[in-house]
Design a protein around this motif. Structure first.
Motif, PDB file in Angstrom:
ATOM      1  N   LEU A 197      -4.721  -6.605   4.675  1.00 14.93           N
ATOM      2  CA  LEU A 197      -4.098  -5.349   4.233  1.00 14.93           C
ATOM      3  C   LEU A 197      -3.292  -5.651   2.983  1.00 14.93           C
ATOM      4  N   THR A 198      -3.667  -5.013   1.886  1.00 19.63           N
ATOM      5  CA  THR A 198      -3.007  -5.276   0.610  1.00 19.63           C
ATOM      6  C   THR A 198      -2.321  -4.009   0.112  1.00 19.63           C
ATOM      7  N   VAL A 199      -1.286  -4.190  -0.711  1.00 20.25           N
ATOM      8  CA  VAL A 199      -0.515  -3.045  -1.207  1.00 20.25           C
ATOM      9  C   VAL A 199      -0.283  -3.153  -2.708  1.00 20.25           C
ATOM     10  N   ASP A 200      -0.669  -2.110  -3.441  1.00 22.41           N
ATOM     11  CA  ASP A 200      -0.225  -1.966  -4.823  1.00 22.41           C
ATOM     12  C   ASP A 200       1.092  -1.209  -4.723  1.00 22.41           C
ATOM     13  N   THR A 202      -0.755  -8.622   4.047  1.00 20.23           N
ATOM     14  CA  THR A 202      -1.448  -9.816   3.566  1.00 20.23           C
ATOM     15  C   THR A 202      -1.031 -10.147   2.136  1.00 20.23           C
ATOM     16  N   CYS A 203      -0.930  -9.092   1.317  1.00 20.48           N
ATOM     17  CA  CYS A 203      -0.588  -9.337  -0.090  1.00 20.48           C
ATOM     18  C   CYS A 203      -0.029  -8.077  -0.744  1.00 20.48           C
ATOM     19  N   VAL A 204       0.926  -8.239  -1.653  1.00 19.15           N
ATOM     20  CA  VAL A 204       1.330  -7.160  -2.547  1.00 19.15           C
ATOM     21  C   VAL A 204       0.879  -7.547  -3.958  1.00 19.15           C
ATOM     22  N   THR A 205       0.503  -6.552  -4.761  1.00 18.77           N
ATOM     23  CA  THR A 205      -0.031  -6.846  -6.094  1.00 18.77           C
ATOM     24  C   THR A 205       0.738  -6.110  -7.203  1.00 18.77           C
ATOM     25  N   PRO A 206       2.046  -6.379  -7.349  1.00 19.59           N
ATOM     26  CA  PRO A 206       2.784  -5.712  -8.434  1.00 19.59           C
ATOM     27  C   PRO A 206       2.424  -6.319  -9.788  1.00 19.59           C
ATOM     28  N   SER A 243       0.890 -13.574   1.125  1.00 17.69           N
ATOM     29  CA  SER A 243       0.760 -13.875  -0.303  1.00 17.69           C
ATOM     30  C   SER A 243       1.351 -12.762  -1.149  1.00 17.69           C
ATOM     31  N   ALA A 244       1.502 -13.060  -2.430  1.00 20.09           N
ATOM     32  CA  ALA A 244       1.859 -12.045  -3.426  1.00 20.09           C
ATOM     33  C   ALA A 244       1.054 -12.372  -4.678  1.00 20.09           C
TER      34      ALA A 244
END
Ligand SMILES: Nc1ncnc2c1ncn2[C@@H]1O[C@H](COP(=O)(O)OP(=O)(O)OP(=O)(O)O)[C@@H](O)[C@H]1O
Ligand SMILES: [Mg+2]
Length: 330
Positions: A189-192, A205-209, A244-245
């Motif tokens: 599960l990833t988040v912008d 799982t990951c953020v993508t700023p 992760s990030a």
């Protein structure tokens, strides 16, 4: 940086597993509209150009652009989001349907306008942009319908993307439901992220700023230099307890931070840069699809970086596909 032969093979193997992977996008859908024309004169009514319209196009934006990117990469995409009962909403739905996107989880809310950004472009110059949107919190009824839609989609998806543009769809209840389910089912599960919502992303799982968002997410004044960025990335991991990030850094590529302390800096592979808008959407789409296809985090980031390198070389908010990606990786 040329990837090693072993790495190239791994990336190609991951790409071969893209087709048909089920990915769920939850987020703020938008319609980007372009009215094109020519300018012959200044208006007699006010000091503004008179644009003679020669054509009009519209494409999905925001979370809709993530959907488009995924569909183009061969994923089987479902969407949870909100549109209004208006022309922009109908256009969005039409475009998704023509790409085979599953719209079961999209709610029509008669009290909201579909988020729409309309640009008037004359001789390649943007003359004006007008937006239509309703950004307040969702009604209780719409929230309930969204939650039900999400609950229905979660058991059958292989990955989840939250594309948070802060227009009202994403809130703590949707996040809690999805993060719980994703962790139980061990799917990515990833988040912008939207900086204002950052504290609700714990356990993803990951953020993508991008770089600016990464600083804003931690409510810190931006500091230059890679050392400061590395310290920031580690703080993000600590705060979110995420696996992760992935901080995207525009012309400087991206940096991946993993929970075990590993930091990987990936320089951009773009050869020509025409239009960087939407590259962040391409990154989260390709990255998450690669995770769904079984790639480790660093390989998924590398593929996402290749995908971004391709789309910034195209005009407009663009997408890429597996054929172009394979070519780039080779
Ligand atoms: N000027 C550039 N030159 C080369 N590569 C770029 C450039 N801008 C973006 N990229 C590539 O695209 C990726 C994502 O871009 P960026 O960090 O700008 O995301 P973003 O700000 O979220 O973009 P957007 O919000 O427009 O979708 C970068 O990691 C990089 O690989
Ligand atoms: Mg972005």
């Amino acid at each position: 940086m040329m990837p090693s032969r072993k790495m190239r093979k791994e990336l190609l193997r991951t790409l071969a597993r893209f087709h048909g992977r089920r990915v769920l996008v939850v987020g703020d859908l938008m319609l980007d509209q372009y009215v094109r024309g020519t300018v012959g004169r200044i208006s007699p009514e006010a000091p503004v150009p008179v644009v003679r319209v020669t054509g009009e196009t519209s494409i999905p934006g925001g979370a809709g652009n993530v959907v488009n990117n995924l569909a183009s990469l061969g994923a089987s995409v479902s969407v949870v989001g909100v549109i209004g009962e208006d022309e922009a909403g109908r256009r969005l739905a039409e475009q998704f349907r023509s790409k085979g996107v599953d719209m079961e989880g999209v709610c029509v809310d008669v009290d909201r306008q579909t988020t729409q950004k309309c640009r008037v472009v004359a001789e390649r110059q943007q003359v004006v942009r007008f937006d239509r949107e309703t950004t307040g919190p969702l009604s209780h009824a719409t929230q309930t319908r969204l939650l039900a839609g999400l609950a229905e989609e979660l058991p059958r998806t292989e990955a989840v993307i939250f594309s948070d543009y802060g227009k009202g769809v994403i809130g703590p209840r949707l996040l809690a439901l999805a993060i719980g389910a994703a962790n139980r089912r061990k799917i990515p599960l990833t988040v912008d992220p939207k900086p204002e919502h950052f504290r609700s992303y714990k356990g993803v799982t990951c953020v993508t700023p991008n770089t600016a968002e990464a600083w804003a997410c931690m409510r810190r004044e931006p500091k230059p230099g890679q050392d400061a960025l590395v310290a920031l990335g580690r703080e993000i991991l600590r705060m979110l307890r995420s696996r992760s990030a992935l901080i995207t850094r525009g012309a400087e590529g991206m940096s991946l931070f993993e929970a075990d302390g590993k930091v990987t800096h990936i320089p951009t592979v773009a050869r020509e840069v025409f239009d960087v808008s939407g590259a962040g959407d391409t990154v989260i789409a390709a990255f998450t699809l690669a995770l769904a296809a079984g790639a480790p985090l660093d390989r998924a980031a590398s593929l996402a970086n290749h995908a971004a390198g391709i789309v910034v070389g195209k005009l407009g908010t663009a997408v890429t596909d597996c054929a172009e990606l394979s070519e780039a990786v080779r």
